[in-house]
Design a protein around this motif. Sequence first.
Motif, PDB file in Angstrom:
ATOM      1  N   PRO A  70      -9.308  40.204  35.452  1.00 53.61           N
ATOM      2  CA  PRO A  70      -8.983  38.877  34.915  1.00 53.61           C
ATOM      3  C   PRO A  70      -8.890  37.848  36.043  1.00 53.61           C
ATOM      4  CG  PRO A  70      -7.042  40.254  34.890  1.00 53.61           C
ATOM      5  CD  PRO A  70      -8.196  41.121  35.315  1.00 53.61           C
ATOM      6  N   PRO A  72      -7.454  35.045  38.507  1.00 53.12           N
ATOM      7  CA  PRO A  72      -6.083  34.891  39.020  1.00 53.12           C
ATOM      8  C   PRO A  72      -5.466  33.563  38.577  1.00 53.12           C
ATOM      9  CG  PRO A  72      -7.653  34.459  40.758  1.00 53.12           C
ATOM     10  CD  PRO A  72      -8.449  34.885  39.558  1.00 53.12           C
ATOM     11  N   TYR A  73      -4.968  33.541  37.375  1.00 53.83           N
ATOM     12  CA  TYR A  73      -4.341  32.319  36.882  1.00 53.83           C
ATOM     13  C   TYR A  73      -3.086  32.016  37.698  1.00 53.83           C
ATOM     14  CZ  TYR A  73      -7.377  32.895  32.837  1.00 53.83           C
ATOM     15  OH  TYR A  73      -8.458  33.029  32.022  1.00 53.83           O
ATOM     16  N   TYR A  75      -0.364  30.548  36.897  1.00 53.29           N
ATOM     17  CA  TYR A  75       0.904  30.594  36.176  1.00 53.29           C
ATOM     18  C   TYR A  75       1.391  32.021  35.912  1.00 53.29           C
ATOM     19  CZ  TYR A  75      -2.357  31.190  32.299  1.00 53.29           C
ATOM     20  OH  TYR A  75      -3.370  31.610  31.496  1.00 53.29           O
ATOM     21  N   LEU A  76       0.631  33.040  36.289  1.00 46.01           N
ATOM     22  CA  LEU A  76       1.040  34.403  36.022  1.00 46.01           C
ATOM     23  C   LEU A  76       2.100  34.916  36.991  1.00 46.01           C
ATOM     24  CD1 LEU A  76      -2.321  36.129  35.071  1.00 46.01           C
ATOM     25  CD2 LEU A  76      -0.461  35.453  33.583  1.00 46.01           C
ATOM     26  N   HIS A  77       2.078  34.456  38.235  1.00 42.18           N
ATOM     27  CA  HIS A  77       3.017  34.971  39.237  1.00 42.18           C
ATOM     28  C   HIS A  77       3.870  33.850  39.810  1.00 42.18           C
ATOM     29  CE1 HIS A  77       1.601  39.089  39.290  1.00 42.18           C
ATOM     30  NE2 HIS A  77       0.373  38.620  39.217  1.00 42.18           N
TER      31      HIS A  77
END
Length: 100
Positions: A70, A72-73, A75-77
């Motif tokens: 996927p 690397p958005y 907002y994920l981390h």
Amino acid sequence: MATSVKRSGLRLAGAGAKQLSLKRSFASSANFDEAKEASKWEKITYAGIATCTVLAIYNLSHGHHEFPEPPPYPYLHIRNKEFPWGPDGLFENKKKHADH
């Protein structure tokens, strides 16, 4: 049902009438070839085992479908504060994975 028949037989016996001989008939007293029936179910069992084995080999031989990584958005981390154990997750070890 059997108890009601026995009770009625006891009533008849108590009244001086001739008591009826009650005999239970079980399924094992049926008149069919038990060896033939056992052989049939043995064949069905072996056919089922063979079918399940073939399907398992077929399913396991195809391997696992690889999904794309996927993106690397950002907002994920989101981490506003450091974890007490460091920047990685508790069960993540970036140093160990970098060696391989």
